[in-house]
Design a protein around this motif. Structure first.
Motif, mmCIF file in Angstrom:
data_model
loop_
_atom_site.group_PDB
_atom_site.id
_atom_site.type_symbol
_atom_site.label_atom_id
_atom_site.label_comp_id
_atom_site.label_asym_id
_atom_site.label_seq_id
_atom_site.Cartn_x
_atom_site.Cartn_y
_atom_site.Cartn_z
ATOM 1 N N UNK A 576 0.881 -1.035 0.096
ATOM 2 C CA UNK A 576 0.070 0.034 -0.099
ATOM 3 C C UNK A 576 0.883 1.181 -0.043
ATOM 4 N N UNK A 577 2.287 1.288 0.125
ATOM 5 C CA UNK A 577 3.051 2.485 0.109
ATOM 6 C C UNK A 577 3.684 2.348 -1.361
ATOM 7 N N UNK A 578 3.474 1.863 -2.180
ATOM 8 C CA UNK A 578 3.881 1.975 -3.357
ATOM 9 C C UNK A 578 2.797 1.678 -4.717
ATOM 10 N N UNK A 579 2.990 2.367 -5.632
ATOM 11 C CA UNK A 579 1.942 2.240 -6.649
ATOM 12 C C UNK A 579 2.158 0.878 -7.447
ATOM 13 N N UNK A 580 1.624 -0.288 -7.107
ATOM 14 C CA UNK A 580 1.835 -1.619 -7.452
ATOM 15 C C UNK A 580 0.462 -1.978 -8.209
ATOM 16 N N UNK A 581 0.739 -2.626 -9.113
ATOM 17 C CA UNK A 581 -0.464 -3.307 -9.967
ATOM 18 C C UNK A 581 -0.040 -4.733 -10.429
ATOM 19 N N UNK A 582 -1.037 -5.505 -10.562
ATOM 20 C CA UNK A 582 -0.785 -6.911 -11.090
ATOM 21 C C UNK A 582 -0.739 -7.078 -12.550
ATOM 22 N N UNK A 583 0.333 -7.918 -12.824
ATOM 23 C CA UNK A 583 0.671 -7.880 -14.450
ATOM 24 C C UNK A 583 0.137 -9.475 -14.770
ATOM 25 N N UNK A 584 -0.428 -9.570 -15.687
ATOM 26 C CA UNK A 584 -1.476 -10.752 -15.903
ATOM 27 C C UNK A 584 -1.002 -11.364 -17.246
ATOM 28 N N UNK A 591 -2.127 -14.391 -13.013
ATOM 29 C CA UNK A 591 -1.068 -13.443 -12.425
ATOM 30 C C UNK A 591 0.327 -13.988 -12.807
ATOM 31 N N UNK A 592 1.021 -12.973 -13.261
ATOM 32 C CA UNK A 592 2.571 -13.155 -13.672
ATOM 33 C C UNK A 592 3.479 -12.398 -12.950
ATOM 34 N N UNK A 593 3.201 -11.039 -12.374
ATOM 35 C CA UNK A 593 4.211 -10.167 -11.755
ATOM 36 C C UNK A 593 3.484 -8.934 -11.106
ATOM 37 N N UNK A 594 4.289 -8.369 -10.366
ATOM 38 C CA UNK A 594 3.856 -7.093 -9.848
ATOM 39 C C UNK A 594 4.573 -6.007 -10.557
ATOM 40 N N UNK A 595 4.144 -4.885 -10.841
ATOM 41 C CA UNK A 595 4.817 -3.859 -11.488
ATOM 42 C C UNK A 595 4.430 -2.853 -10.588
#
Length: 649
Positions: A576-584, A591-595
């Motif tokens: 929650x302290x970084x702008x993270x999104x899920x890469x699929x 789900x493959x990674x977190x960007x």
């Protein structure tokens, strides 16, 4: 990152709108606070130039495009007043030609494409269950390029230096001999600016849709509007380079003295038409395709049933995108091209009616027997049916070479493309504005004012443009500022002018409704329309991070499914302290990674200013290109400088 299921808590169900139950995730005020701080946009004067959030940028595209819609509409009213009576002298010929050129350019380049891109940028990330676009700063850069380029273009009208060769700028009328001022030069620069903006939005949409969908949202589960936005984005990528090349060749002819379009120097004026219409006709469908996605979305919601023929509609949208690139020569049937070659374009022009017709029948099947709710968005969709089908029928008529030769460059063509463009795009866009307004502002627009606006728009539009069919059949040429009384065209032109005033009143009612509802509109509840797509699975308006937890999708109507489920699967593990999104994955959304996405910055705005110095300054002196190069270099260094606090662990 893992899938977690939470026990639901009860929420009140609205019986009138069948508001779905959303099982609540256990309240965590601290996590919500951190998410809000992480995704919040800066405030203050300087902060206005820094946001990169897709909803802010999308909303700015929409608002700016509607401003140009109003300005272009006022120019259209002025032209209609000039044509209301024969031998009228309200506008001088030169002023009329400037108004004509700016009206067409603004409607096509400054309103139609940007407003639909704006809706896509605003809605698509929420529809697919992600928190932002794939390249947020590029998103902001595209908006500032659009804002600056369009502003410079309208400034030329205020100082009386707007181009006079029409929004299509056919050569040799747009050459130095007939247009010696800076008007066409600014037009070519503005076109390049707008297309750069469109290309940035297209790249954003393609990558975001294909790689940032919520887990479980396979291609077969994507909402139709997302499919339409994806097709529009690919069409932009393939069509826009043609107009960029055309405008670049024209500016070289004007500034450097090349002869790409000059026959005496080995050039060919028809080259301009081929390049322009290779972009120009797909542009009609670039405008139309996302509007068709809006229609499918609104029909599904207000009929409260799954869309009939989902696969057929998606395939029709894709087919429309492909076939639209084989139609451009039907704008050139009167140029003397070989008849055998033109016959293929005539067939393609008729063929494209088939996928559009399939969608119409699927929509009718969806509505058939349903308990349709006739709210304002649905009324605009029903108005779209009549107007768009009329435009489609006349489109099949002008696809015939013998008929086209008779009505070419007459008001029959003016009526046809206004039926297609206003019926096919503006009416769905106005309906979408009413539909997604709660997501933009947290307020509801007035239904009473909405119904009044629809009535005025529908009546005013048909009174304005239907008589133009007859004017065209009687031989009234387009692009003329006056006509003789002996022609007998005065009465129908007067009727069309009266209709244009009614039409303007209808659009003005919507604009006033939107502005007034910002303050006095009813506060929107969660999912006020009872819709099925993910953008309604949160508050209205959504928080800066769209949804606190990325959902796991199991069907095409996830929000409706959650009415009956006791558990709502979500993805956890994002910080929650970084702008993270899920890469699929592209096909099955696994789900493959977190960007980690970059945060707010002023560098995209400064980069747009640097580009402006080069594009506009080079019209006056080549040294501005060198200055722009170094300004752009330093702005890009600041843009991509690797160390950012929000990217650190």
């Amino acid at each position: 990152m893992e899938e977690r299921r939470e026990a639901p808590t009860r929420e009140r169900r609205s019986e009138e709108h069948q508001e779905p139950l959303h099982p609540a995730i256990e309240d965590d005020a601290e996590e919500t606070r951190r998410l809000t701080e992480t995704w919040a946009a800066p405030t203050g004067f300087v902060g206005w130039f820094m946001p990169v959030n897709q909803r802010i940028i999308g909303r700015r595209f929409i608002v700016t495009a509607f401003v140009y819609f109003v300005l272009a509409g006022l120019l259209g009213i002025a032209m209609r007043l000039q044509l209301a009576a024969p031998e009228n002298d309200l506008l001088a010929p030169e002023i009329y030609n400037q108004f004509f050129t700016v009206h067409g350019t603004a409607m096509m380049f400054l309103f139609a494409i940007p407003v639909l891109e704006g809706f896509a940028l605003f809605v698509v990330p929420m529809m697919i269950g992600t928190r932002d676009m794939a390249f947020p700063r590029l998103n902001a850069f595209g908006y500032y390029v659009y804002l600056i380029g369009s502003g410079v273009f309208f400034l030329m009208l205020l100082v009386g230096m707007a181009p006079k060769a029409g929004w299509f700028n056919y050569v040799p009328l747009s050459g130095k001999l007939y247009e010696p001022g800076l008007g066409v030069d600014i037009w070519t620069t503005m076109i390049t600016f707008i297309e750069v903006s469109a290309l940035t939005a297209a790249v954003e949409l393609i990558v975001t849709i294909l790689k940032l969908r919520a887990p479980g949202m396979t291609l077969n589960r994507m909402p139709v509007f997302v499919w339409a936005s994806l097709v529009m984005a690919f069409m932009i990528v393939f069509a826009m380079p043609a107009i960029i090349v055309a405008s670049s060749l024209l500016i070289l002819d004007r500034l450097v003295g090349t002869g790409f379009f000059v026959p005496e120097m080995g050039g060919d004026p028809l080259l301009w038409q081929h390049l322009f219409w290779f972009f120009g006709h797909p542009e009609v469908y670039i405008i139309l395709v996302p509007a068709l996605g809006m229609v499918s979305t609104i029909i599904t919601t207000f009929c409260q049933r799954a869309l009939f023929g989902y696969t057929a509609i998606v395939m029709s949208i894709v087919a429309t995108g492909f076939v639209s690139f084989g139609l451009w020569v039907h704008h050139m049937f009167a140029t003397g091209l070989p008849h055998l070659g033109m016959s293929f374009f005539m067939a393609a022009s008729a063929l494209i009616a088939i996928p559009n017709g399939i969608q119409v029948f699927c929509w009718i099947a969806t509505m058939w027997g349903s308990r349709m709710r006739l709210a304002t968005p649905m009324l605009y969709v029903l108005g779209f049916f009549w107007v768009f089908v009329m435009g489609g029928l006349t489109g099949v008529m002008v696809a015939s070479i013998p008929f086209d030769l008779q009505v070419h460059d007459t008001y029959f063509l003016v009526a046809h493309f206004h039926y297609v463009l206003i019926g096919g795009s503006v009416m769905p866009v106005i309906g979408a504005l009413y539909y997604w307004y709660p997501q933009m502002t947290g307020r509801m627009m007035s239904e009473t004012a909405g119904k009044i606006s629809f009535g005025l728009v529908f009546v005013g539009f048909n009174v304005t443009f239907f008589p133009m069919h007859q004017l065209g059949l009687e031989g009234m040429p387009r692009r003329v500022y006056t006509y003789l009384e002996e022609t007998g065209w005065g009465e129908l032109n007067l009727v069309a002018t009266i209709g244009s005033v009614v039409l303007a009143a209808g659009f003005a009612t919507t604009m006033v409704n939107a502005l007034a509802s910002l303050r006095w509109g009813e506060t929107a509840r969660r999912n006020p329309w009872g819709a099925e797509t993910l953008e309604w699975a949160t508050e209205s308006p959504p928080p800066p991070y769209n949804q606190r937890h990325i959902p796991v999708v199991k069907s095409r109507e996830p929000v409706w499914d959650w009415r009956e489920e006791d558990e709502r699967p979500v993805v956890v593990g994002l910080r929650s302290d970084r702008r993270e999104v899920v890469v699929t994955s592209m096909l099955d959304a696994e789900p493959q990674a977190v960007q980690v996405l970059p945060g707010p910055t002023i560098w995209p705005f400064l980069s747009a200013l640097a580009a402006t110095v080069g594009f506009i300054g080079i019209l006056f002196h080549p040294v501005f290109f060198v200055v722009s190069f170094f300004l752009a270099f330093f702005s890009f260094v600041g843009w991509f400088w690797p160390r950012r606090p929000w990217q650190e662990d």
